[in-house]
Design an enzyme around this catalytic site. Sequence first.
Site, PDB file in Angstrom:
ATOM      1  N   GLY D  27       0.844  -1.180   0.000  1.00 47.90           N
ATOM      2  CA  GLY D  27       0.000   0.000   0.000  1.00 47.90           C
ATOM      3  C   GLY D  27       0.880   1.230   0.000  1.00 47.90           C
ATOM      4  O   GLY D  27       2.072   1.163   0.348  1.00 47.90           O
ATOM      5  N   SER D  73       7.549   4.648  -4.547  1.00 50.88           N
ATOM      6  CA  SER D  73       6.648   3.510  -4.755  1.00 50.88           C
ATOM      7  C   SER D  73       6.573   3.154  -6.233  1.00 50.88           C
ATOM      8  O   SER D  73       6.549   4.026  -7.100  1.00 50.88           O
ATOM      9  CB  SER D  73       5.252   3.888  -4.254  1.00 50.88           C
ATOM     10  OG  SER D  73       4.296   2.998  -4.784  1.00 50.88           O
ATOM     11  N   SER D  74       6.513   1.853  -6.513  1.00 54.80           N
ATOM     12  CA  SER D  74       6.418   1.426  -7.914  1.00 54.80           C
ATOM     13  C   SER D  74       5.120   1.915  -8.557  1.00 54.80           C
ATOM     14  O   SER D  74       5.001   1.924  -9.779  1.00 54.80           O
ATOM     15  CB  SER D  74       6.515  -0.098  -8.004  1.00 54.80           C
ATOM     16  OG  SER D  74       5.495  -0.698  -7.244  1.00 54.80           O
ATOM     17  N   HIS D  94      -3.247   3.818  -2.567  1.00 55.09           N
ATOM     18  CA  HIS D  94      -3.415   2.501  -3.193  1.00 55.09           C
ATOM     19  C   HIS D  94      -3.172   1.442  -2.133  1.00 55.09           C
ATOM     20  O   HIS D  94      -2.230   1.534  -1.354  1.00 55.09           O
ATOM     21  CB  HIS D  94      -2.425   2.316  -4.338  1.00 55.09           C
ATOM     22  CG  HIS D  94      -2.411   0.923  -4.885  1.00 55.09           C
ATOM     23  ND1 HIS D  94      -3.553   0.288  -5.334  1.00 55.09           N
ATOM     24  CD2 HIS D  94      -1.404   0.022  -5.058  1.00 55.09           C
ATOM     25  CE1 HIS D  94      -3.249  -0.930  -5.759  1.00 55.09           C
ATOM     26  NE2 HIS D  94      -1.960  -1.114  -5.597  1.00 55.09           N
ATOM     27  N   HIS D  96      -4.003  -3.101  -1.230  1.00 60.90           N
ATOM     28  CA  HIS D  96      -4.587  -4.385  -1.629  1.00 60.90           C
ATOM     29  C   HIS D  96      -5.539  -4.836  -0.520  1.00 60.90           C
ATOM     30  O   HIS D  96      -5.564  -6.018  -0.174  1.00 60.90           O
ATOM     31  CB  HIS D  96      -3.492  -5.438  -1.855  1.00 60.90           C
ATOM     32  CG  HIS D  96      -2.664  -5.201  -3.069  1.00 60.90           C
ATOM     33  ND1 HIS D  96      -2.241  -6.212  -3.899  1.00 60.90           N
ATOM     34  CD2 HIS D  96      -2.200  -4.054  -3.620  1.00 60.90           C
ATOM     35  CE1 HIS D  96      -1.521  -5.705  -4.896  1.00 60.90           C
ATOM     36  NE2 HIS D  96      -1.473  -4.402  -4.750  1.00 60.90           N
ATOM     37  N   ASP D 119     -23.194   7.715   2.026  1.00 63.89           N
ATOM     38  CA  ASP D 119     -22.683   8.851   2.796  1.00 63.89           C
ATOM     39  C   ASP D 119     -21.361   9.383   2.226  1.00 63.89           C
ATOM     40  O   ASP D 119     -20.995  10.533   2.473  1.00 63.89           O
ATOM     41  CB  ASP D 119     -22.454   8.449   4.261  1.00 63.89           C
ATOM     42  CG  ASP D 119     -23.731   8.554   5.092  1.00 63.89           C
ATOM     43  OD1 ASP D 119     -24.663   9.262   4.680  1.00 63.89           O
ATOM     44  OD2 ASP D 119     -23.781   7.918   6.161  1.00 63.89           O
ATOM     45  N   HIS D 167      -6.561  -6.237 -10.010  1.00 63.28           N
ATOM     46  CA  HIS D 167      -5.494  -5.582  -9.263  1.00 63.28           C
ATOM     47  C   HIS D 167      -5.998  -5.164  -7.867  1.00 63.28           C
ATOM     48  O   HIS D 167      -5.880  -5.953  -6.924  1.00 63.28           O
ATOM     49  CB  HIS D 167      -4.986  -4.403 -10.092  1.00 63.28           C
ATOM     50  CG  HIS D 167      -3.802  -3.709  -9.501  1.00 63.28           C
ATOM     51  ND1 HIS D 167      -2.901  -4.354  -8.697  1.00 63.28           N
ATOM     52  CD2 HIS D 167      -3.361  -2.421  -9.602  1.00 63.28           C
ATOM     53  CE1 HIS D 167      -1.968  -3.511  -8.312  1.00 63.28           C
ATOM     54  NE2 HIS D 167      -2.221  -2.338  -8.835  1.00 63.28           N
ATOM     55  N   TYR D 225     -24.419  17.216   8.456  1.00 65.15           N
ATOM     56  CA  TYR D 225     -23.751  16.248   9.315  1.00 65.15           C
ATOM     57  C   TYR D 225     -22.518  16.897   9.928  1.00 65.15           C
ATOM     58  O   TYR D 225     -21.838  17.682   9.274  1.00 65.15           O
ATOM     59  CB  TYR D 225     -23.355  15.025   8.498  1.00 65.15           C
ATOM     60  CG  TYR D 225     -22.677  13.944   9.295  1.00 65.15           C
ATOM     61  CD1 TYR D 225     -23.420  12.954   9.941  1.00 65.15           C
ATOM     62  CD2 TYR D 225     -21.296  13.910   9.425  1.00 65.15           C
ATOM     63  CE1 TYR D 225     -22.805  11.958  10.669  1.00 65.15           C
ATOM     64  CE2 TYR D 225     -20.669  12.911  10.162  1.00 65.15           C
ATOM     65  CZ  TYR D 225     -21.428  11.940  10.784  1.00 65.15           C
ATOM     66  OH  TYR D 225     -20.816  10.951  11.519  1.00 65.15           O
TER      67      TYR D 225
END
Lengths: 229, 229, 229, 229
Positions: D27, D73-74, D94, D96, D119, D167, D225
Amino acid sequence: MLEDLKKRVYEANMLLPKYGLVTFTWGNVSEIDREMGIFAIKPSGVDYDKLTPDDMVLMDLNGNKVEGNYNPSSDTATHLELYKAFEKIGGVVHTHSPWATSWAQAGRAIPCYGTTHADYIYGEVPCARCLTGEEFKQYERNTGLLIVECFRDRDYEAVPAVLCKNHGPFTWGKDGHEAVHNAVVLEEVAKMAARCEMINPQVQPAPQELQDKHYYRKHGANAYYGQGK
Amino acid sequence: MLEDLKKRVYEANMLLPKYGLVTFTWGNVSEIDREMGIFAIKPSGVDYDKLTPDDMVLMDLNGNKVEGNYNPSSDTATHLELYKAFEKIGGVVHTHSPWATSWAQAGRAIPCYGTTHADYIYGEVPCARCLTGEEFKQYERNTGLLIVECFRDRDYEAVPAVLCKNHGPFTWGKDGHEAVHNAVVLEEVAKMAARCEMINPQVQPAPQELQDKHYYRKHGANAYYGQGK
Amino acid sequence: MLEDLKKRVYEANMLLPKYGLVTFTWGNVSEIDREMGIFAIKPSGVDYDKLTPDDMVLMDLNGNKVEGNYNPSSDTATHLELYKAFEKIGGVVHTHSPWATSWAQAGRAIPCYGTTHADYIYGEVPCARCLTGEEFKQYERNTGLLIVECFRDRDYEAVPAVLCKNHGPFTWGKDGHEAVHNAVVLEEVAKMAARCEMINPQVQPAPQELQDKHYYRKHGANAYYGQGK
Amino acid sequence: MLEDLKKRVYEANMLLPKYGLVTFTWGNVSEIDREMGIFAIKPSGVDYDKLTPDDMVLMDLNGNKVEGNYNPSSDTATHLELYKAFEKIGGVVHTHSPWATSWAQAGRAIPCYGTTHADYIYGEVPCARCLTGEEFKQYERNTGLLIVECFRDRDYEAVPAVLCKNHGPFTWGKDGHEAVHNAVVLEEVAKMAARCEMINPQVQPAPQELQDKHYYRKHGANAYYGQGK
């Protein structure tokens, strides 16, 4: 009296929340002193984080309270019938652990799909039928008698677990700790069996010879798992 | 002897409970010193919270205990066959991690549905058949031989994991830590593949070119993930 | 004013993250002082780890803020309608706990499949229909009125929980803590019912007499669970 | 330079393991300083428990490293394309995360089944198609371009999340923290949508007017809210 027994039963009860088997007070462990004919059991409806060894309730096999400030677990009469019928067991556990209870609610025995199951339980975990009619009057006692009936043709030492339909699981063992161990095994086995059927709806039970091999790897005269005697 | 090896194997074993891969003693890690031809492995049936580096058992590749106070893991003969056949691996892990074991019980290979899988495992995770008949006599050794057979047409470096039908997973790597890393990956991949099929029962494996791209992003001469050499 | 009430409501709110029922600020607990006709409720959108007892907002039954530095929970008008219609309740909880919310999104009442459910909730957990058209204008108030409508033929004391279609659960009890307790029960029951149907798609609700037995084991004049009065 | 930005990005990255969204290094979070045209991003393949704010890598919008000891990061080229196309966003995530990744592997958009989803996300979470052929050559950049293509007819502010087929998910927000918040929301929504379909395979998306009501309760000029501006 029986301070050691109460301490062991207290510790075994405290393993239930540790292993994630109980929500609130939904579980209880007992252990019996066979010579005295007395078992210690968790009091009814007392929070786990307030329990002390002295809170354990001592009961005899006639269902009389021998010692204790609290009422015993409402499931006491079930424990008692198991101690009377299964003479070699020393501990009993009842929980509402979520996967085992889901199978019990579904009313299905848990097939043996692999070695995790076969290492501890020989063949399926049976599901005892629901009580009916007059049986509800002595609910907890008749739950115990129904379990005993369910094991008339089964070896309770080889199958240390049962599901009660629409209710939940009971497990047992040589003492309270082993009964808790079997409750943890049952929950893992119940989880993996449900997922296994989700992954392959046509799955069949593990071959009989695999079940034999794994069970006898850990049990009986030729066991070779662990550090031996 | 081999104090460093025993320490590393101890630490790798302790990662199994840390990552939630084991219940009780249901798992073991070994690592081999290829020059000495000796591997260290967890003792059989000893609780993780009582393990020390000195409890690790040293074995040679003929299956003889070289050093250790305990019996080695009951799965030792499987580890041994993998070290003999897969010459470039340095570590082996066996667990009953719940999702991977559910696939093994279901008797299905895990298809590659996405990049989480493709980053570490090239193609499906195969499922070796169950043992049968005479093979049960040398159960653990034959489990190893069956895995080796299963990889006759597969690259064990590109596919560092296998499921044994009705049993559970084995993973491996260049050392014990990498083998544990692959065991964690396998459990995640097994979980997501099962849920993926639940969400879309008609799902197909990821396109081959995606599998190629992701695997070679991390492996081989053109890898560019991470901080390089 | 009402410092004790605010403290209890604060503590009851803090149980929601403890029991894993909320992500971020997706939940709220209130409790009413029936003599004063004032209830305390969590402020809207304030992180649980920044809450203090003084942040609780005091509201009267006309929907006026009596005291508080913050806006009350956006669900306040729903709580208010429940207090007005269900005169014997003292606490209300709303969460988006994942299993109960999944049933609410599915638009299904939760059948009573076993004793875990029957011990706390008599019969199914109903699912109130989604709002429509003009009802959206006073969204939160109409959510409350719809729940009340759903209980016109039900006993809100025997069924302390409801699902709102496409939204999530509300639970209640004699005070905020009991309402939280029922929210935990509901989440467990919702989880086990979903899994139970996965294990046996043809499963039927538990027999009526089992439901009666378990509910009255804990409720009413002949209750015998726990330590009595 | 940009010490504050690096610190914020570091902290946002550390929220990923806190919320259970990442295994190992799967991530990354970035945040952009729009005036400078520079974004900070996690380095590639570095363990979360070894990260420091100074490890964050600074990149410009041409894909040049401006500062940093590590490779970025790749997935950096994907972040970059999102910053170029979605001019009002300030952070990208990003992961997983398992449930969102399971939907991505299944190749399905996540329908809006309830208010938890409504929401935060207006309408379904789209699923961008898998790359193909020549597109694999600039894999990460083309992933970004594909997401942008997928939002040609969508409002990226109203739908701050996307699934990439085979992915995993990307989310964004006004800064790195909000992007992480949306990643947590997405994982909850993905989990509940899958379970909701399991509970009721015929379930339909929530009525449009409910989706409108809930989204505009939290967004736009009439939002009510929380504690307001």
